[in-house]
Design a protein around this motif. Structure first.
Motif, PDB file in Angstrom:
ATOM      1  N   SER A   1      85.005  12.187  12.823  1.00 53.47           N
ATOM      2  CA  SER A   1      84.679  12.503  11.432  1.00 53.47           C
ATOM      3  C   SER A   1      85.909  12.906  10.635  1.00 53.47           C
ATOM      4  O   SER A   1      86.052  12.560   9.460  1.00 53.47           O
ATOM      5  CB  SER A   1      83.636  13.624  11.386  1.00 53.47           C
ATOM      6  OG  SER A   1      84.126  14.780  12.062  1.00 53.47           O
TER       7      SER A   1
ATOM      8  N   THR B   1      89.032   6.631   1.387  1.00 54.82           N
ATOM      9  CA  THR B   1      89.334   7.061   2.747  1.00 54.82           C
ATOM     10  C   THR B   1      89.732   5.873   3.600  1.00 54.82           C
ATOM     11  O   THR B   1      89.598   4.713   3.192  1.00 54.82           O
ATOM     12  CB  THR B   1      88.108   7.746   3.380  1.00 54.82           C
ATOM     13  OG1 THR B   1      87.060   6.781   3.524  1.00 54.82           O
ATOM     14  CG2 THR B   1      87.617   8.902   2.522  1.00 54.82           C
TER      15      THR B   1
ATOM     16  N   GLN C   1      88.190   4.978   6.268  1.00 52.56           N
ATOM     17  CA  GLN C   1      86.955   4.263   6.584  1.00 52.56           C
ATOM     18  C   GLN C   1      86.597   3.283   5.463  1.00 52.56           C
ATOM     19  O   GLN C   1      86.181   2.154   5.722  1.00 52.56           O
ATOM     20  CB  GLN C   1      85.818   5.263   6.793  1.00 52.56           C
ATOM     21  CG  GLN C   1      84.497   4.642   7.230  1.00 52.56           C
ATOM     22  CD  GLN C   1      84.518   4.206   8.685  1.00 52.56           C
ATOM     23  OE1 GLN C   1      85.482   4.478   9.403  1.00 52.56           O
ATOM     24  NE2 GLN C   1      83.476   3.529   9.114  1.00 52.56           N
ATOM     25  N   ASP C   2      86.773   3.696   4.189  1.00 47.68           N
ATOM     26  CA  ASP C   2      86.487   2.794   3.067  1.00 47.68           C
ATOM     27  C   ASP C   2      87.369   1.547   3.129  1.00 47.68           C
ATOM     28  O   ASP C   2      86.906   0.425   2.904  1.00 47.68           O
ATOM     29  CB  ASP C   2      86.728   3.524   1.736  1.00 47.68           C
ATOM     30  CG  ASP C   2      85.772   4.688   1.535  1.00 47.68           C
ATOM     31  OD1 ASP C   2      84.643   4.600   2.036  1.00 47.68           O
ATOM     32  OD2 ASP C   2      86.167   5.675   0.886  1.00 47.68           O
TER      33      ASP C   2
ATOM     34  N   ILE D   1      88.839   0.213   5.779  1.00 52.85           N
ATOM     35  CA  ILE D   1      88.460  -0.626   6.926  1.00 52.85           C
ATOM     36  C   ILE D   1      87.229  -1.457   6.595  1.00 52.85           C
ATOM     37  O   ILE D   1      87.127  -2.646   6.934  1.00 52.85           O
ATOM     38  CB  ILE D   1      88.240   0.246   8.174  1.00 52.85           C
ATOM     39  CG1 ILE D   1      89.580   0.837   8.638  1.00 52.85           C
ATOM     40  CG2 ILE D   1      87.590  -0.557   9.289  1.00 52.85           C
ATOM     41  CD1 ILE D   1      89.451   1.804   9.793  1.00 52.85           C
ATOM     42  N   ILE D   2      86.273  -0.846   5.886  1.00 49.61           N
ATOM     43  CA  ILE D   2      85.064  -1.580   5.495  1.00 49.61           C
ATOM     44  C   ILE D   2      85.421  -2.704   4.519  1.00 49.61           C
ATOM     45  O   ILE D   2      84.925  -3.830   4.625  1.00 49.61           O
ATOM     46  CB  ILE D   2      84.036  -0.614   4.878  1.00 49.61           C
ATOM     47  CG1 ILE D   2      83.506   0.345   5.955  1.00 49.61           C
ATOM     48  CG2 ILE D   2      82.884  -1.381   4.241  1.00 49.61           C
ATOM     49  CD1 ILE D   2      82.626   1.444   5.418  1.00 49.61           C
TER      50      ILE D   2
ATOM     51  N   THR E   1      85.330   3.297  16.849  1.00 49.85           N
ATOM     52  CA  THR E   1      84.950   4.274  15.837  1.00 49.85           C
ATOM     53  C   THR E   1      86.021   5.344  15.740  1.00 49.85           C
ATOM     54  O   THR E   1      86.840   5.530  16.650  1.00 49.85           O
ATOM     55  CB  THR E   1      83.598   4.934  16.172  1.00 49.85           C
ATOM     56  OG1 THR E   1      83.692   5.553  17.467  1.00 49.85           O
ATOM     57  CG2 THR E   1      82.472   3.904  16.185  1.00 49.85           C
TER      58      THR E   1
ATOM     59  N   ARG F   1      88.015   9.734  10.071  1.00 50.69           N
ATOM     60  CA  ARG F   1      87.301   8.780   9.229  1.00 50.69           C
ATOM     61  C   ARG F   1      87.438   9.139   7.748  1.00 50.69           C
ATOM     62  O   ARG F   1      87.471   8.282   6.887  1.00 50.69           O
ATOM     63  CB  ARG F   1      85.832   8.740   9.637  1.00 50.69           C
ATOM     64  CG  ARG F   1      85.019   7.670   8.898  1.00 50.69           C
ATOM     65  CD  ARG F   1      83.544   7.700   9.278  1.00 50.69           C
ATOM     66  NE  ARG F   1      83.358   7.528  10.699  1.00 50.69           N
ATOM     67  CZ  ARG F   1      82.848   8.465  11.509  1.00 50.69           C
ATOM     68  NH1 ARG F   1      82.488   9.642  11.008  1.00 50.69           N
ATOM     69  NH2 ARG F   1      82.695   8.250  12.808  1.00 50.69           N
ATOM     70  N   ASN F   2      87.505  10.418   7.458  1.00 44.18           N
ATOM     71  CA  ASN F   2      87.556  10.882   6.071  1.00 44.18           C
ATOM     72  C   ASN F   2      88.974  11.184   5.594  1.00 44.18           C
ATOM     73  O   ASN F   2      89.154  11.921   4.625  1.00 44.18           O
ATOM     74  CB  ASN F   2      86.673  12.125   5.904  1.00 44.18           C
ATOM     75  CG  ASN F   2      85.212  11.818   6.172  1.00 44.18           C
ATOM     76  OD1 ASN F   2      84.723  10.763   5.793  1.00 44.18           O
ATOM     77  ND2 ASN F   2      84.521  12.736   6.838  1.00 44.18           N
TER      78      ASN F   2
END
Length: 714
Positions: A415, A365, A367-368, A370-371, A412, A418-419
């Motif tokens: 949801s 995703t 979010q993954d 970005i991390i 942020t 983010r996914n």
């Protein structure tokens, strides 16, 4: 010890016990020693042991305790040794490096003398070195046993007047190839090739030992002789023979090779019953990334042509197709599924901590990603994310699919965003917030009340604003000499390159640098695939500022092609001439420039001199005088030189501005001189004298023109 005493030798006699005494006796030219108050003792030609007995017998006449008296043992003990030894003269002649007469210690042997003479030359013999004493042959030496096994055969201790003769070699052959000591060797009559092998140290591990080739000089022409291993002992060599020992063939008689998506790649022994399936089992089995639909066997025929045998690996392992018997030099290639498709990756750039290329995972995703990239920067607050995806609808007018996500002020995503599932080759751009600006600084140095670094507060902030914030100028400032130093458009800047070899190296390094030393098999295989892929991708080092790069190349290209133009130096910083007095008098005017990041406003102190340089008699600094003109300063420096080009003189002011001497008809107008200025007088171009041929050519041309004019006028 068999050393024989002679004149100039020194014997040391040491007595202890009931009497203590120490004597040194030198052997006289007559061969005797003379103890004090005793008759001479003749020792010439005697060994140390024999001379000792005679000396003790003679000394016992004074020291009775040296011998036993009846049943009483001796009360005086003794030791006799050799002190200084004599020097002998030995002559070394013949084929040696330095034939001459040598003075050597009397303990020297033939090998000592040969070492002093530098040994035999290239033409000298090693097998028959003669020693002559008193005009008679004393000994014949063979050095080869000493060189091969350390045995000194025929070595003798030399005496004064001995002659060592090294004759030319009589029988020499050359040994070449896979031998431990290749080179020239000298053989005696009756020695065989086996003897030669001993002297040469034997074959190397790669030598073909079954047969050696001998090239021999015949009576009229050369000939070749093949000597088998069974004949080494009996084969007799001749002078001039060349023996070549070849290497074994660089091929395998029982090898098969397996490569690709297998756990143990490499070379394996070919047995009589080895099949493809058994070889795969011996190599640890296929990996999970193997292309099961097809593997290939490359087979080499007797005529070295290659054929291809395709095999359905999945059917082979199930037993649905017949197994394949392998032959010598078969190569089994098991292709990985990753070898026949593009390497999957995703890219992130923009306002993240560490942008670049990252490995793609199924179900990955936003979010993954970005991390993985270290998280968002503060400048991403309130901005958006744009995902550029490879064209999926295949439309003629469609280039890429664009997906937009939003970032709130707390950095942020909701949801749903983010996914957002990523796909291979997605390029994710984290945009900067429109209102976000990184602080930019300018520097004030010199004669200002508060010099230092100042942050630009507005995009339209000007020089006068910065000077005002710096408290203005000090009483010692020379405002007219102020200068602005600004970065040019050619300053180096890092760019977010497209997918390149550097990016792939970056991805591979990320996997290699993970903290865990234990990497799973997928990561290990990824490292290997990226290593291969790096070799195929061309590096793209395109600069962000394409316009600046193109302008720089154009300037360099023009300077290279135009022979009249001086070399152009592309700088990252350049001075900008400013008029600070007008800036301070008219803030916001056209003279008041808007400051930029990295600007340096330099304000010099009051200057009281004027520099005169160039083609003047005495270049120097002259004190500034308001009443002096441009010509006055030239005169103070001794005037113009003959080589001066007066009309090209100019003045450079402290702020970097230049003004030349202006001409109108026969009049010249010189620029005004200010404190801190530099007056530069240019040099005339060198004139090359005309050669005789050039003068004749010009004269001939003028005569032709005059002739034509005369004919036309008539």
């Amino acid at each position: 010890m068999d050393y024989q005493l002679g004149p100039q030798d020194v014997l040391v006699v040491d007595l202890w016990g009931a009497t203590q005494a120490y004597f040194q006796f030198e052997v006289s030219p007559e061969g005797t020693i003379r103890p004090e108050n005793l008759s001479p003792v003749y020792v010439n030609g005697l060994t140390i042991e024999a001379a000792s007995n005679k000396i003790i017998d003679r000394l016992s006449q004074i020291y009775s305790g040296l011998k036993a008296q009846g049943n009483n043992p001796p009360t005086i003990f003794h030791q006799i040794s050799l002190g200084n030894i004599r020097t002998i003269n030995v002559e070394v002649v013949g084929e040696v490096a330095k034939p001459s007469m040598y003075s050597l210690p009397s303990l020297s042997t033939v090998y000592t003398a040969l070492h002093a003479a530098g040994g035999p030359t290239e033409n000298g013999t090693f097998r028959k070195i003669r020693v002559v004493r008193n005009n008679k042959l004393l000994s014949t030496l063979d050095i080869y046993p000493y060189l091969s096994s350390g045995i000194r055969s025929g070595d003798v201790r030399l005496k004064n007047g001995d002659v060592i003769i090294v004759e030319p070699y009589s029988n020499r052959i050359k040994l070449d190839g896979e031998i431990k000591r290749p080179g020239f060797f000298e053989l005696k009559n009756g020695e065989s090739f086996s003897d030669l092998l001993v002297y040469a140290g034997g074959f190397t591990s790669k030598a073909f030992k079954s047969t050696v080739t001998v090239k021999r000089n015949g009576d009229r022409e050369r000939e070749i002789i093949d000597v088998d291993q069974d004949g080494f002992e009996d084969f007799r060599l001749r002078d001039g023979d060349l023996i070549e020992v070849s290497a074994i063939l660089d091929r395998f008689s029982n090898r098969v090779i397996i490569n690709g998506a297998i756990y143990r790649e490499g070379e394996y022994q070919l047995t009589s019953d080895l099949t493809l399936r058994k070889l795969i089992e011996k190599a640890g089995g296929v990996r999970g990334d193997a292309n099961m639909s097809r593997i290939t066997i490359y087979r080499t025929s007797d005529d070295f042509s290659q054929s291809v045998i395709p095999v359905d690996l999945e059917a082979l392992l199930r037993g649905d197709v017949a197994d394949v018997m392998l032959l010598r030099e078969d190569v089994v290639q098991i292709t990985s599924i990753y070898d026949i498709k593009e390497e999957y990756y995703v890219q992130v750039s923009g306002e993240v901590i560490e942008g670049g290329v990252y490995q793609f995972f199924n179900g990955m995703t936003v979010q993954d990603l970005i991390i993985l990239s270290g998280g968002l920067k503060e400048s991403a607050s309130g901005s958006m994310i744009e995902i550029a995806r490879r064209n999926s609808n295949r439309g003629v007018n469609s280039a890429a699919d664009i997906i937009t996500l939003s970032i709130d002020q707390s950095l942020t995503l909701d949801s749903e965003d983010r996914n957002q599932i990523l796909k291979p080759f997605d390029q994710v751009y984290i945009r900067k917030s429109p209102g976000y600006t990184v602080q930019q600084q300018v520097t004030v140095e010199g004669e200002a009340f508060a010099t230092g670094v100042y942050t630009i507060s507005r995009k339209d902030e000007r020089i006068s604003d910065i000077i005002k914030r710096a408290g203005g100028l000090t009483p010692y400032a020379d405002a007219s000499g102020a200068i602005l130093i600004r970065k040019t458009e050619f300053s180096n800047t890092k760019s977010n390159n497209q997918i390149s070899q550097e990016s792939l190296q970056q991805l591979r390094q990320k996997v290699l640098n993970e903290e865990s030393e234990l990497k799973n098999i997928s990561q290990t295989q990824l490292i290997e695939r990226l290593k291969k892929l790096e070799e195929k991708v061309e590096t793209d080092t395109q600069n962000d500022r394409v316009g600046s790069k193109l302008k720089k190349e154009l300037i360099q290209d023009v300077s290279e092609q135009d022979s009249l133009m001086q070399d152009v130096v592309i700088k990252e910083e350049e001075p900008v001439a400013i008029n600070l007095p007008k800036i301070l008098d008219e803030p916001g005017s056209k003279y008041d420039l808007i400051v930029k990041e990295g600007d340096v406003i330099s304000i010099p102190g009051s200057l009281e001199t004027v520099r005169v340089a160039g083609e003047v008699t005495s270049p120097l600094n002259v004190r500034f005088d308001q009443s002096y003109s441009f010509r006055n300063y030239i005169e103070r420096s001794g005037g113009f030189l003959v080589s001066a080009k007066k009309g090209r003189s100019y003045i450079q002011y402290p702020n970097g501005e230049r003004r030349e001497v202006k001409r109108f008809l026969f009049f010249k107008k010189y620029p005004k001189v200010q404190p801190g200025s530099t007056i530069f007088v240019s040099k005339k171009a060198e004139k090359k004298p005309l050669h005789l041929q050039e003068i004749l050519a010009i004269t001939s041309s003028l005569a032709t023109i005059a002739f034509l004019v005369d004919r036309i006028s008539n």
